[in-house]
Design a protein around this motif. Structure first.
Motif, PDB file in Angstrom:
ATOM      1  N   SER A  80       0.815  -1.223   0.000  1.00 24.19           N
ATOM      2  CA  SER A  80       0.000   0.000   0.000  1.00 24.19           C
ATOM      3  C   SER A  80       0.842   1.263   0.000  1.00 24.19           C
ATOM      4  O   SER A  80       0.305   2.358   0.038  1.00 24.19           O
ATOM      5  N   HIS A  81       2.154   1.128   0.000  1.00 26.48           N
ATOM      6  CA  HIS A  81       3.024   2.286  -0.139  1.00 26.48           C
ATOM      7  C   HIS A  81       3.184   2.580  -1.629  1.00 26.48           C
ATOM      8  O   HIS A  81       3.041   1.695  -2.464  1.00 26.48           O
ATOM      9  N   ARG A  82       3.499   3.832  -1.936  1.00 31.41           N
ATOM     10  CA  ARG A  82       3.792   4.224  -3.320  1.00 31.41           C
ATOM     11  C   ARG A  82       5.148   4.916  -3.336  1.00 31.41           C
ATOM     12  O   ARG A  82       5.608   5.398  -2.295  1.00 31.41           O
ATOM     13  N   VAL A  83       5.759   4.970  -4.497  1.00 28.14           N
ATOM     14  CA  VAL A  83       7.042   5.652  -4.645  1.00 28.14           C
ATOM     15  C   VAL A  83       6.870   6.787  -5.644  1.00 28.14           C
ATOM     16  O   VAL A  83       6.419   6.569  -6.766  1.00 28.14           O
ATOM     17  N   LEU A  84       7.226   7.980  -5.211  1.00 31.65           N
ATOM     18  CA  LEU A  84       7.247   9.157  -6.069  1.00 31.65           C
ATOM     19  C   LEU A  84       8.710   9.460  -6.360  1.00 31.65           C
ATOM     20  O   LEU A  84       9.509   9.620  -5.440  1.00 31.65           O
ATOM     21  N   LEU A 113       8.192  11.969   5.823  1.00 30.30           N
ATOM     22  CA  LEU A 113       8.341  10.916   4.815  1.00 30.30           C
ATOM     23  C   LEU A 113       9.777  10.403   4.770  1.00 30.30           C
ATOM     24  O   LEU A 113      10.710  11.104   5.157  1.00 30.30           O
ATOM     25  N   LEU A 114       9.937   9.193   4.269  1.00 22.96           N
ATOM     26  CA  LEU A 114      11.254   8.608   4.042  1.00 22.96           C
ATOM     27  C   LEU A 114      11.648   8.852   2.595  1.00 22.96           C
ATOM     28  O   LEU A 114      10.792   8.850   1.701  1.00 22.96           O
ATOM     29  N   SER A 115      12.942   9.051   2.365  1.00 24.22           N
ATOM     30  CA  SER A 115      13.425   9.249   1.001  1.00 24.22           C
ATOM     31  C   SER A 115      14.839   8.709   0.873  1.00 24.22           C
ATOM     32  O   SER A 115      15.538   8.525   1.870  1.00 24.22           O
ATOM     33  N   GLU A 116      15.216   8.466  -0.372  1.00 23.48           N
ATOM     34  CA  GLU A 116      16.588   8.095  -0.696  1.00 23.48           C
ATOM     35  C   GLU A 116      17.000   8.916  -1.904  1.00 23.48           C
ATOM     36  O   GLU A 116      16.199   9.163  -2.803  1.00 23.48           O
ATOM     37  N   TRP A 117      18.258   9.315  -1.928  1.00 22.99           N
ATOM     38  CA  TRP A 117      18.807  10.096  -3.033  1.00 22.99           C
ATOM     39  C   TRP A 117      19.829   9.255  -3.761  1.00 22.99           C
ATOM     40  O   TRP A 117      20.649   8.581  -3.149  1.00 22.99           O
ATOM     41  N   ASN A 118      19.793   9.313  -5.074  1.00 21.98           N
ATOM     42  CA  ASN A 118      20.794   8.679  -5.927  1.00 21.98           C
ATOM     43  C   ASN A 118      21.526   9.842  -6.596  1.00 21.98           C
ATOM     44  O   ASN A 118      20.997  10.462  -7.520  1.00 21.98           O
ATOM     45  N   PRO A 128       3.490   6.573   2.189  1.00 21.75           N
ATOM     46  CA  PRO A 128       2.609   5.586   2.822  1.00 21.75           C
ATOM     47  C   PRO A 128       1.148   5.969   2.619  1.00 21.75           C
ATOM     48  O   PRO A 128       0.841   7.119   2.289  1.00 21.75           O
ATOM     49  N   PRO A 129       0.225   5.009   2.800  1.00 19.22           N
ATOM     50  CA  PRO A 129      -1.188   5.268   2.484  1.00 19.22           C
ATOM     51  C   PRO A 129      -1.794   6.451   3.236  1.00 19.22           C
ATOM     52  O   PRO A 129      -2.654   7.139   2.707  1.00 19.22           O
ATOM     53  N   GLU A 130      -1.339   6.730   4.439  1.00 12.37           N
ATOM     54  CA  GLU A 130      -1.939   7.804   5.232  1.00 12.37           C
ATOM     55  C   GLU A 130      -1.301   9.172   4.988  1.00 12.37           C
ATOM     56  O   GLU A 130      -1.749  10.180   5.527  1.00 12.37           O
ATOM     57  N   ALA A 131      -0.269   9.235   4.166  1.00  9.54           N
ATOM     58  CA  ALA A 131       0.464  10.492   3.941  1.00  9.54           C
ATOM     59  C   ALA A 131      -0.372  11.501   3.152  1.00  9.54           C
ATOM     60  O   ALA A 131      -1.154  11.136   2.281  1.00  9.54           O
ATOM     61  N   LYS A 132      -0.157  12.757   3.467  1.00  5.89           N
ATOM     62  CA  LYS A 132      -0.803  13.870   2.770  1.00  5.89           C
ATOM     63  C   LYS A 132       0.281  14.885   2.388  1.00  5.89           C
ATOM     64  O   LYS A 132       0.347  15.975   2.960  1.00  5.89           O
TER      65      LYS A 132
END
Length: 163
Positions: A80-84, A113-118, A128-132
């Motif tokens: 149920s998580h998505r990646v932007l 939110l969690l993120s990773e940089w390349n 995550p599903p509850e994020a706004k």
């Protein structure tokens, strides 16, 4: 020669992590492979423990099966998580790029939110599903509309191992 997309600081790094690969040829990236961090689950599956930079159809927490040669072979079910994902274009004014990166980093943190940089211009954000994250979306939309970035959802295409 194969180009490997790696995760230097996976958000789910732990002592018991496992690394597998996902071929990127099905997504139009011939000769590239993404190394994915996984967390072993008790039922023989693994949970994605990083935020995919290039692989479509995968997100943080998705349970997956591996092939005998440690390739992700199947998504068992969604988390149920998505990646932007966003790629910032190089610009002549490095100050402008630095300010944009700072705004994005600040908003990711403010939204929890969690993120990773390349590198310094490519970010993958776990949604995550509850994020706004509306303010983050606004910042990203502005960069895209001004021609300074590209963005996409990682679920724009389903995961595939077919070429």
């Amino acid at each position: 020669m194969t180009k490997f997309i790696v995760h230097d600081e996976p958000v789910g790094r732990a002592q018991s992590n496992y690394i597998a690969q996902a071929g990127l040829t099905p997504f139009g990236l011939d000769g590239q492979v993404e190394q994915l961090w996984l967390k072993p689950l008790n039922d023989g599956t693994f949970s994605i423990a990083c935020i995919p930079f290039q692989t479509y159809g995968l997100a943080l927490g998705d349970p997956v099966h591996l092939s005998a040669n440690d390739q992700v072979s199947e998504v068992v079910g969604p988390s149920s998580h998505r990646v932007l994902r966003m790629l910032l274009m190089p610009v002549p004014a490095s100050k402008q790029l630095t300010e944009t990166i700072d705004r994005i980093r600040t908003e990711i943190a403010a939204a929890g939110l969690l993120s990773e940089w390349n590198g310094d211009r490519h970010v993958a954000v776990d949604i995550p599903p509850e994020a706004k994250p509306s303010t983050l979306f606004d910042i990203m939309r502005r960069e895209v509309s001004q021609g300074r970035a590209f963005w996409e959802w990682a679920d724009a295409m389903p995961f595939s191992t077919q070429h």
